[in-house]
Design an enzyme around this catalytic site. Structure first.
Site, PDB file in Angstrom:
ATOM      1  N   ARG A  30      34.612 -20.709  57.495  1.00  0.00           N
ATOM      2  CA  ARG A  30      36.047 -21.012  57.618  1.00  0.00           C
ATOM      3  C   ARG A  30      36.543 -22.016  56.592  1.00  0.00           C
ATOM      4  O   ARG A  30      37.735 -22.089  56.314  1.00  0.00           O
ATOM      5  CB  ARG A  30      36.338 -21.579  59.024  1.00  0.00           C
ATOM      6  CG  ARG A  30      36.140 -20.604  60.148  1.00  0.00           C
ATOM      7  CD  ARG A  30      36.101 -21.339  61.458  1.00  0.00           C
ATOM      8  NE  ARG A  30      35.120 -22.429  61.391  1.00  0.00           N
ATOM      9  CZ  ARG A  30      34.891 -23.316  62.348  1.00  0.00           C
ATOM     10  NH1 ARG A  30      35.584 -23.269  63.459  1.00  0.00           N
ATOM     11  NH2 ARG A  30      33.989 -24.259  62.198  1.00  0.00           N
TER      12      ARG A  30
ATOM     13  N   LYS B 251      16.700 -18.674  65.300  1.00  0.00           N
ATOM     14  CA  LYS B 251      16.499 -19.248  66.620  1.00  0.00           C
ATOM     15  C   LYS B 251      17.604 -20.265  66.894  1.00  0.00           C
ATOM     16  O   LYS B 251      18.171 -20.782  65.933  1.00  0.00           O
ATOM     17  CB  LYS B 251      15.121 -19.879  66.735  1.00  0.00           C
ATOM     18  CG  LYS B 251      14.982 -21.218  65.998  1.00  0.00           C
ATOM     19  CD  LYS B 251      13.777 -21.977  66.451  1.00  0.00           C
ATOM     20  CE  LYS B 251      14.000 -23.449  66.233  1.00  0.00           C
ATOM     21  NZ  LYS B 251      12.947 -24.346  66.532  1.00  0.00           N
TER      22      LYS B 251
ATOM     23  N   HIS C  18      10.654 -19.251  61.263  1.00  0.00           N
ATOM     24  CA  HIS C  18      10.209 -19.559  59.899  1.00  0.00           C
ATOM     25  C   HIS C  18       8.725 -19.933  59.850  1.00  0.00           C
ATOM     26  O   HIS C  18       8.107 -19.877  58.795  1.00  0.00           O
ATOM     27  CB  HIS C  18      11.074 -20.645  59.257  1.00  0.00           C
ATOM     28  CG  HIS C  18      10.893 -22.001  59.839  1.00  0.00           C
ATOM     29  ND1 HIS C  18      11.608 -22.442  60.919  1.00  0.00           N
ATOM     30  CD2 HIS C  18      10.069 -23.010  59.509  1.00  0.00           C
ATOM     31  CE1 HIS C  18      11.222 -23.670  61.218  1.00  0.00           C
ATOM     32  NE2 HIS C  18      10.290 -24.043  60.380  1.00  0.00           N
TER      33      HIS C  18
ATOM     34  N   LYS D 278       5.169 -18.989  56.779  1.00  0.00           N
ATOM     35  CA  LYS D 278       4.310 -19.951  56.078  1.00  0.00           C
ATOM     36  C   LYS D 278       3.044 -19.266  55.580  1.00  0.00           C
ATOM     37  O   LYS D 278       2.453 -18.437  56.266  1.00  0.00           O
ATOM     38  CB  LYS D 278       3.929 -21.111  57.016  1.00  0.00           C
ATOM     39  CG  LYS D 278       5.095 -22.059  57.281  1.00  0.00           C
ATOM     40  CD  LYS D 278       4.651 -23.192  58.179  1.00  0.00           C
ATOM     41  CE  LYS D 278       5.828 -24.056  58.586  1.00  0.00           C
ATOM     42  NZ  LYS D 278       6.391 -24.819  57.477  1.00  0.00           N
TER      43      LYS D 278
ATOM     44  N   GLU E 254       5.493 -33.909  64.568  1.00  0.00           N
ATOM     45  CA  GLU E 254       6.516 -34.322  63.612  1.00  0.00           C
ATOM     46  C   GLU E 254       6.651 -35.837  63.675  1.00  0.00           C
ATOM     47  O   GLU E 254       6.487 -36.427  64.748  1.00  0.00           O
ATOM     48  CB  GLU E 254       7.870 -33.711  63.968  1.00  0.00           C
ATOM     49  CG  GLU E 254       7.909 -32.201  63.951  1.00  0.00           C
ATOM     50  CD  GLU E 254       9.267 -31.678  64.389  1.00  0.00           C
ATOM     51  OE1 GLU E 254      10.061 -31.330  63.517  1.00  0.00           O
ATOM     52  OE2 GLU E 254       9.536 -31.650  65.604  1.00  0.00           O
TER      53      GLU E 254
ATOM     54  N   ASP F  59      12.421 -25.666  72.193  1.00  0.00           N
ATOM     55  CA  ASP F  59      12.660 -25.761  70.756  1.00  0.00           C
ATOM     56  C   ASP F  59      11.420 -25.394  69.942  1.00  0.00           C
ATOM     57  O   ASP F  59      11.548 -24.871  68.835  1.00  0.00           O
ATOM     58  CB  ASP F  59      13.106 -27.194  70.403  1.00  0.00           C
ATOM     59  CG  ASP F  59      13.604 -27.303  68.972  1.00  0.00           C
ATOM     60  OD1 ASP F  59      14.431 -26.461  68.579  1.00  0.00           O
ATOM     61  OD2 ASP F  59      13.158 -28.215  68.241  1.00  0.00           O
TER      62      ASP F  59
ATOM     63  N   HIS G 110       7.512 -21.312  68.129  1.00  0.00           N
ATOM     64  CA  HIS G 110       6.539 -21.545  67.051  1.00  0.00           C
ATOM     65  C   HIS G 110       5.095 -21.580  67.566  1.00  0.00           C
ATOM     66  O   HIS G 110       4.213 -20.904  67.030  1.00  0.00           O
ATOM     67  CB  HIS G 110       6.835 -22.859  66.331  1.00  0.00           C
ATOM     68  CG  HIS G 110       8.200 -22.940  65.751  1.00  0.00           C
ATOM     69  ND1 HIS G 110       8.814 -21.879  65.139  1.00  0.00           N
ATOM     70  CD2 HIS G 110       9.091 -23.952  65.677  1.00  0.00           C
ATOM     71  CE1 HIS G 110      10.015 -22.239  64.723  1.00  0.00           C
ATOM     72  NE2 HIS G 110      10.205 -23.499  65.042  1.00  0.00           N
TER      73      HIS G 110
ATOM     74  N   LYS H 162       7.924 -34.998  68.794  1.00  0.00           N
ATOM     75  CA  LYS H 162       8.643 -35.722  67.743  1.00  0.00           C
ATOM     76  C   LYS H 162       8.202 -37.181  67.733  1.00  0.00           C
ATOM     77  O   LYS H 162       7.708 -37.681  68.736  1.00  0.00           O
ATOM     78  CB  LYS H 162      10.142 -35.640  67.995  1.00  0.00           C
ATOM     79  CG  LYS H 162      10.668 -34.230  67.825  1.00  0.00           C
ATOM     80  CD  LYS H 162      12.170 -34.223  67.724  1.00  0.00           C
ATOM     81  CE  LYS H 162      12.664 -32.855  67.335  1.00  0.00           C
ATOM     82  NZ  LYS H 162      12.309 -32.463  65.961  1.00  0.00           N
TER      83      LYS H 162
HETATM   84  P1  NAP Z   1      25.763 -25.849  60.879  1.00  0.00           P
HETATM   85  O1  NAP Z   1      25.386 -26.789  59.774  1.00  0.00           O
HETATM   86  O2  NAP Z   1      26.563 -26.364  62.016  1.00  0.00           O
HETATM   87  O3  NAP Z   1      26.546 -24.640  60.203  1.00  0.00           O
HETATM   88  C1  NAP Z   1      27.271 -23.708  60.942  1.00  0.00           C
HETATM   89  C2  NAP Z   1      27.998 -22.788  59.988  1.00  0.00           C
HETATM   90  O4  NAP Z   1      28.785 -21.900  60.763  1.00  0.00           O
HETATM   91  C3  NAP Z   1      28.920 -23.508  59.043  1.00  0.00           C
HETATM   92  O5  NAP Z   1      28.806 -22.909  57.766  1.00  0.00           O
HETATM   93  C4  NAP Z   1      30.289 -23.218  59.626  1.00  0.00           C
HETATM   94  O6  NAP Z   1      31.194 -23.206  58.556  1.00  0.00           O
HETATM   95  C5  NAP Z   1      30.088 -21.845  60.190  1.00  0.00           C
HETATM   96  N1  NAP Z   1      31.028 -21.506  61.249  1.00  0.00           N
HETATM   97  C6  NAP Z   1      31.242 -22.187  62.400  1.00  0.00           C
HETATM   98  N2  NAP Z   1      32.203 -21.565  63.137  1.00  0.00           N
HETATM   99  C7  NAP Z   1      32.597 -20.490  62.419  1.00  0.00           C
HETATM  100  C8  NAP Z   1      33.552 -19.461  62.646  1.00  0.00           C
HETATM  101  N3  NAP Z   1      34.299 -19.411  63.734  1.00  0.00           N
HETATM  102  N4  NAP Z   1      33.679 -18.519  61.705  1.00  0.00           N
HETATM  103  C9  NAP Z   1      32.931 -18.541  60.576  1.00  0.00           C
HETATM  104  N5  NAP Z   1      32.015 -19.485  60.320  1.00  0.00           N
HETATM  105  C10 NAP Z   1      31.853 -20.448  61.232  1.00  0.00           C
HETATM  106  O7  NAP Z   1      24.475 -25.156  61.493  1.00  0.00           O
HETATM  107  P2  NAP Z   1      23.071 -24.878  60.796  1.00  0.00           P
HETATM  108  O8  NAP Z   1      22.207 -26.076  61.000  1.00  0.00           O
HETATM  109  O9  NAP Z   1      23.274 -24.385  59.413  1.00  0.00           O
HETATM  110  O10 NAP Z   1      22.455 -23.745  61.733  1.00  0.00           O
HETATM  111  C11 NAP Z   1      22.888 -22.407  61.688  1.00  0.00           C
HETATM  112  C12 NAP Z   1      22.049 -21.590  62.673  1.00  0.00           C
HETATM  113  O11 NAP Z   1      20.678 -21.659  62.269  1.00  0.00           O
HETATM  114  C13 NAP Z   1      22.081 -22.129  64.101  1.00  0.00           C
HETATM  115  O12 NAP Z   1      21.954 -21.050  64.982  1.00  0.00           O
HETATM  116  C14 NAP Z   1      20.828 -22.998  64.178  1.00  0.00           C
HETATM  117  O13 NAP Z   1      20.353 -23.106  65.493  1.00  0.00           O
HETATM  118  C15 NAP Z   1      19.889 -22.199  63.317  1.00  0.00           C
HETATM  119  N6  NAP Z   1      18.818 -22.992  62.722  1.00  0.00           N
HETATM  120  C16 NAP Z   1      19.100 -24.021  61.870  1.00  0.00           C
HETATM  121  C17 NAP Z   1      18.063 -24.729  61.301  1.00  0.00           C
HETATM  122  C18 NAP Z   1      18.329 -25.844  60.318  1.00  0.00           C
HETATM  123  O14 NAP Z   1      17.357 -26.354  59.753  1.00  0.00           O
HETATM  124  N7  NAP Z   1      19.570 -26.233  60.078  1.00  0.00           N
HETATM  125  C19 NAP Z   1      16.741 -24.407  61.597  1.00  0.00           C
HETATM  126  C20 NAP Z   1      16.490 -23.349  62.467  1.00  0.00           C
HETATM  127  C21 NAP Z   1      17.531 -22.648  63.021  1.00  0.00           C
HETATM  128  P3  NAP Z   1      32.735 -23.608  58.647  1.00  0.00           P
HETATM  129  O15 NAP Z   1      32.820 -24.860  59.450  1.00  0.00           O
HETATM  130  O16 NAP Z   1      33.096 -23.745  57.215  1.00  0.00           O
HETATM  131  O17 NAP Z   1      33.388 -22.448  59.292  1.00  0.00           O
END
Ligand code: NAP
Length: 484
Positions: free
Chosen positions: A51, A148, A178, A182, A216, A235, A240, A331
Site C-alpha cells: 500500500r 509461516k 526456511h 538450509k 537463539e 513459533d 522447525h 530465546k
Molecule cells: P511486515 O514487515 O509487517 O510487512 C508486511 C507487509 O504487508 C508490508 O509490506 C505491508 O506494506 C504489507 N501490507 C500490509 N497490509 C497490506 C494490505 N492491506 N495490502 C497490501 N499490502 C499490505 O511483515 P514481515 O515481517 O515482512 O512478515 C511478512 C510475513 O512473513 C508474515 O506472515 C510473517 O509472519 C512472515 N514471516 C516473517 C519473517 C521475518 O523474518 N520478517 C520470518 C518468517 C515469517 P504496506 O504497509 O506498504 O502496505
C-alpha cells in the site's frame, strides 16, 4: 569446489508485502544473489506490491538499500546491482480492496512461470488468493508461496488450507519453512541416504536417544505482540523442530521426489506420541542490567507464554520404539546454535575394563552457525602403558571441506525461491503435514492451559531452565552443551 549453476527460465514473481521486513531482508537480497550467480536471468520480472505510496523508481531505491545492507560482502560484478534493479517494478495495491489489481494484472506476462509470494500477515492470505483468482491470474504455471505461521492451531490451519484450496491446487502451494532450505538440513538426507555407514545403525537398536536444540541469543525483539500470542511451542517447535525430527526419523523414501519425501515425513508426525505433562519444561527469560525480561519485552506483565520449551517424545514405530527424542528451543540462551545430536548406545561390552574410559559415539549435525558434522569416536589416549580411552571429534566443517562454496552457501531463501520457480516442492510442507503437526501440538498446549501452568523463569544468556536438565537426568542422560 564450485557447484554448477543451472539458470532458470525468465519468470514473473509478485511479492505482496514487498515493502515489509521479510521482503527487504530476505526475498529481494536472495533474488539479487541468484542474479549475481547467473541463475536468475535477464527478462525476469519481480513486482513488489504493497500500500505504501511508491513508484517503481522509489521501490528500486528501497531495494538497493536493502541489498546493500543485507547482501554486503557478496562478490558481484560492477553494474550488476543496477541491471538487477531494472528487473524490479512496484504496484501500489491494497490486498483488501480493488486498488492496483488491474495494474498488476497488466504487468504479468502469459508465457512464463508466475509466482505470487504472500509476504504479508496471514489475515491477508484469503483476500489476496481470492483476488489473484478473480483477476484471472491463475494458470497452470501459477505458484503461490506462503510464510509461516500456517495457522495458530489445527482449526485455523485447516481453515487456511481450505482457503488456499479454494483457489489453488496443492501442487501450486509452497509453504515455506526456511529451516528446510538450509544446506545442512538437506545434508541430513544426503548423509542418511547417500552413505551405507549410517542407515544400518539408524534405529532403536543402536541409537540411545536423539537431541535437537535450536537456541537463539536474541529475545523477542520487535515481534513481542505476535510472539506472546504464539510462544516457543507454536513459533518453533510445531514447525522447525518438528521438520528436523521428521528428517532424522523418517524412513528412506523410494525416490527423492516431493510427495515421496513428504509422505515419509507425514508418517513420522502421525507416529509421534502424545507428550506427558512431566516431560515438558517451559520457561521465560529474565531481565539483565541492560535488557528487558520476557514479560517486559512483550509488554504483558502477567504473560504465561513460554520463550523456552523442552520436551521428550517418542516416535512409535518399529524403527524407533523406545528411543526418546529430546527437543528444546528458546530465546536469550547462551549461544546461537542449532544442532542435532544422534547419541549412540555404549559398546555392548568393554574388552578394556570398566575403568578404561571412553564414551558413546555421537553424530552431531550443526545447522548453524559453522554448518558441519562431527562424529565423536573413542580412541586410545596417547601415552605409554595401559589402555585408556578418550573421546575425540572427527570434525567436518563444510566451510573447510568445501572451500569457497562451503564458506558461503546460498541462503535458505535463495534455494527455496529457486525451487518455487523450478516447481520442486520437496522442501515445502504439504497441507496434511501442517495439520498433522498441529494435531500433535494442540493437546500439549491445551494441557498446560488446563493445568494453569506458568513458565519457569530462567537467566538470560544461560542454557535455559534448570528443570530442563532434570528432564534428561531423570533418564540418566545429559544435554550436550549449547556452543556457538
Ligand atoms: P511486515 O514487515 O509487517 O510487512 C508486511 C507487509 O504487508 C508490508 O509490506 C505491508 O506494506 C504489507 N501490507 C500490509 N497490509 C497490506 C494490505 N492491506 N495490502 C497490501 N499490502 C499490505 O511483515 P514481515 O515481517 O515482512 O512478515 C511478512 C510475513 O512473513 C508474515 O506472515 C510473517 O509472519 C512472515 N514471516 C516473517 C519473517 C521475518 O523474518 N520478517 C520470518 C518468517 C515469517 P504496506 O504497509 O506498504 O502496505
Amino acid at each position: 569446489m564450485v557447484s554448477r549453476v543451472i539458470p532458470v527460465d525468465p519468470f514473473d514473481l509478485v511479492v505482496f508485502g514487498g515493502t515489509g521486513d521479510l521482503a527487504r531482508r530476505k526475498i529481494i537480497p536472495a533474488l539479487f544473489r541468484r542474479y549475481c550467480s547467473g541463475q536468475v536471468v535477464e527478462g525476469t520480472q519481480v513486482i513488489a506490491a504493497a500500500r505504501t505510496d511508491l513508484d517503481t523508481e522509489g521501490y528500486r531505491n528501497v531495494a538497493a538499500a536493502s541489498i546493500r545492507e543485507f547482501s554486503a560482502g557478496r562478490a558481484c560484478e560492477d553494474g550488476t546491482l543496477e541491471r538487477f534493479l531494472q528487473m524490479l517494478a512496484y504496484v501500489k495495491l491494497d490486498a483488501t480492496g480493488e486498488e492496483g489489481w488491474s495494474a498488476l494484472a497488466d504487468l504479468i506476462r502469459q508465457d512464463r512461470t508466475r509466482a505470487f509470494y504472500l509476504s504479508v500477515g496471514p489475515s491477508l492470505f484469503a483476500p489476496i488468493a481470492a483476488r489473484i483468482r478473480s483477476h484471472g491470474l491463475v494458470n497452470a504455471g501459477t505458484r503461490i508461496v506462503v510464510e509461516k505461521p500456517f495457522g495458530h492451531d489445527l482449526e485455523s490451519a485447516k481453515a487456511l488450507n481450505a482457503t488456499l484450496a479454494e483457489h489453488f491446487h496443492e501442487t501450486q502451494i509452497y509453504r515455506i519453512d526456511h529451516y528446510l532450505g538450509k544446506e545442512t538440513v538437506q545434508n541430513l538426507m544426503a548423509v542418511r541416504f547417500g552413505n551405507v555407514l549410517f542407515e544400518p545403525l539408524w534405529n532403536a537398536q543402536f541409537v540411545d536417544h536423539i537431541q535437537i536444540t535450536v537456541a537463539e541469543t536474541v529475545g523477542v525483539g520487535l515481534r513481542g505482540e505476535y510472539y506472546d500470542r504464539a510462544g516457543a511451542m507454536r513459533d518453533m517447535m510445531q514447525n522447525h523442530l518438528m521438520q528436523l525430527l521428521c528428517l532424522i526419523a523418517m524412513e528412506p523414501p523410494a525416490r527423492f521426489e516431493p510427495d515421496a519425501v513428504r509422505d515419509e515425513k507425514l508418517k513420522v508426525i502421525r507416529a509421534l506420541d502424545a507428550v506427558e505433562p512431566h516431560h515438558i519444561v517451559r520457561g521465560q527469560y529474565d531481565a539483565t542490567s541492560d535488557s528487558p525480561g520476557y514479560r517486559e519485552a512483550v509488554g504483558h506483565p502477567r504473560s504465561t507464554t513460554e520463550s523456552y520449551i523442552a520436551l521428550k517424545t517418542h516416535v512409535s514405530n518399529w524403527r524407533w520404539s523406545g528411543t526418546p527424542f529430546y527437543l528444546r528451543t528458546g530465546k536469550r540462551l547462551v549461544a546461537r546454535s542449532s544442532v542435532i545430536n544422534v547419541v549412540f548406545k555404549d559398546a555392548p561390552h568393554s574388552i578394556f575394563g570398566a575403568d578404561a574410559g571412553g564414551a558413546a559415539n555421537i553424530l552431531s549435525i550443526r545447522l548453524q552457525p559453522n554448518e558441519g558434522i562431527t562424529m565423536h569416536v573413542t580412541i586410545k589416549e596417547p601415552g605409554q602403558g595401559g589402555m585408556r580411552l578418550i573421546d575425540v571429534p572427527l570434525d567436518m566443517s563444510f566451510a573447510e571441506a568445501l572451500g569457497p562454496e562451503g564458506q558461503d552457501p546460498p541462503d535458505a531463501y535463495e534455494r527455496l525461491i529457486m525451487d518455487v520457480i523450478r516447481g520442486n516442492q520437496t522442501l515445502f510442507m504439504r497441507g496434511d503435514e501442517v495439520e498433522a503437526a498441529w494435531a500433535w501440538t494442540d493437546p500439549i498446549i491445551r494441557g498446560w492451559q488446563a493445568r494453569g501452568e506458568v513458565p519457569k523463569p530462567y537467566e538470560a544468556l544461560s542454557k535455559g531452565p534448570i528443570d530442563a536438565d532434570q528432564l534428561m537426568r531423570r533418564d540418566k542422560r545429559e544435554w550436550r552443551g549449547i556452543k556457538p
